[in-house]
Design a protein around this motif. Sequence first.
Motif, PDB file in Angstrom:
ATOM      1  N   TYR A 186     -43.125  -8.245  24.572  1.00 44.26           N
ATOM      2  CA  TYR A 186     -43.256  -9.239  25.489  1.00 44.26           C
ATOM      3  C   TYR A 186     -41.807 -10.295  25.488  1.00 44.26           C
ATOM      4  CZ  TYR A 186     -45.280 -11.603  29.179  1.00 44.26           C
ATOM      5  OH  TYR A 186     -45.118 -12.795  30.731  1.00 44.26           O
ATOM      6  N   HIS A 189     -39.059 -14.872  27.913  1.00 46.58           N
ATOM      7  CA  HIS A 189     -39.257 -15.413  28.911  1.00 46.58           C
ATOM      8  C   HIS A 189     -40.024 -17.306  29.466  1.00 46.58           C
ATOM      9  CE1 HIS A 189     -43.132 -14.034  27.801  1.00 46.58           C
ATOM     10  NE2 HIS A 189     -43.690 -15.261  28.492  1.00 46.58           N
ATOM     11  N   ASP A 191     -42.982 -19.440  30.358  1.00 40.14           N
ATOM     12  CA  ASP A 191     -44.099 -19.470  31.636  1.00 40.14           C
ATOM     13  C   ASP A 191     -44.179 -20.243  32.900  1.00 40.14           C
ATOM     14  OD1 ASP A 191     -44.846 -17.360  29.479  1.00 40.14           O
ATOM     15  OD2 ASP A 191     -46.673 -18.324  28.208  1.00 40.14           O
ATOM     16  N   HIS A 259     -40.041 -18.148  24.726  1.00 39.67           N
ATOM     17  CA  HIS A 259     -40.557 -17.302  23.707  1.00 39.67           C
ATOM     18  C   HIS A 259     -40.579 -16.214  24.662  1.00 39.67           C
ATOM     19  CE1 HIS A 259     -43.178 -18.336  26.895  1.00 39.67           C
ATOM     20  NE2 HIS A 259     -44.169 -17.375  26.552  1.00 39.67           N
TER      21      HIS A 259
HETATM   22 ZN    ZN Z   1     -45.699 -16.311  27.945  1.00 40.11          ZN
END
Ligand code: ZN
Length: 282
Positions: A186, A189, A191, A259
């Motif tokens: 992932y 980005h 949140d 993160h």
């Molecule tokens: Zn995240």
Amino acid sequence: MSQTITPELRQWIVDQARAGHSADAVLQSMKSSGWNEDVAIEAMESTLRGHLDQQAQAQGLPPAVPVPEPDVADSPLYLDGGDRQVAVLGSLALPRVVILGGLLSDQECDALIAAARPRLSRSLTVATQTGGSEVNPDRTSQGMFFQRGESELVARIEARIARLIRWPVENGEGIQVLHYLPGTEYKPHYDYFDPKEPGTSTIVKRGGQRVGTVVMYLSEPEKGGGTSFPDVFFEVAPKRGNAVFFSYERPHPSTKTLHGGSPVIEGEKWIATKWLREREFR
Ligand code: ZN
Ligand code: PD2
């Protein structure tokens, strides 16, 4: 006798901070000139908070809002999760990060995986243009959402998190479970929802902004799969039962909460994520 916090005192506090004097040194100095300790602490906290807010506003940042926060002010080794003692393994001030040990038992990790497995599909992210959801090439995991309180297990974990981070259960989104195989990740980005994106005003009608995240590790990949915070070159190891909490008081990169889920190199990674909103999320 009551002591009044004057504008002159506030200016003096700001000047001390600017000159690089520590909070403790300023407090000692105020106490030796006769200030009551509680009044002095309140004066320092409110003055410096107000000063930071003013500076942030002058720079065009969105205003800061209250965020979830575990009670770690006096550095406890354990926090009371109600039905479980949870270890405090470490913390950072900026980004605000607290690493929790043993948030979940091994049985709870297994039960979450078992309940999630048959319901997995390719992970979607919120489409910030429209407020809907979409497949995102930066997020190659498989995932699913539990409804808040949908089972005794889910409700128990939600109640524990709410108590630990001192934030209402009602402000939480449903727990999301993600499954990563080798090569999946992932990418970094934030949140929170970007205030500049056109879909954000629709998204935040339900519960306001996201203000915090708890990522719980349900399994241990042999290699890779940590949660990275690239702005501060920090990575949290995906140790089963542990969790990383982080909060963001404004939807802005100044929180340094960029993160990502690093690529899994060997083994598989399962996590459960709880996102926290400003208000009740119905
Ligand atoms: Zn995240
Ligand atoms: O899998 C992770 O470590 C991770 C990384 C970044 C999860 C999330 N974000 C998330 O669920 O928001």
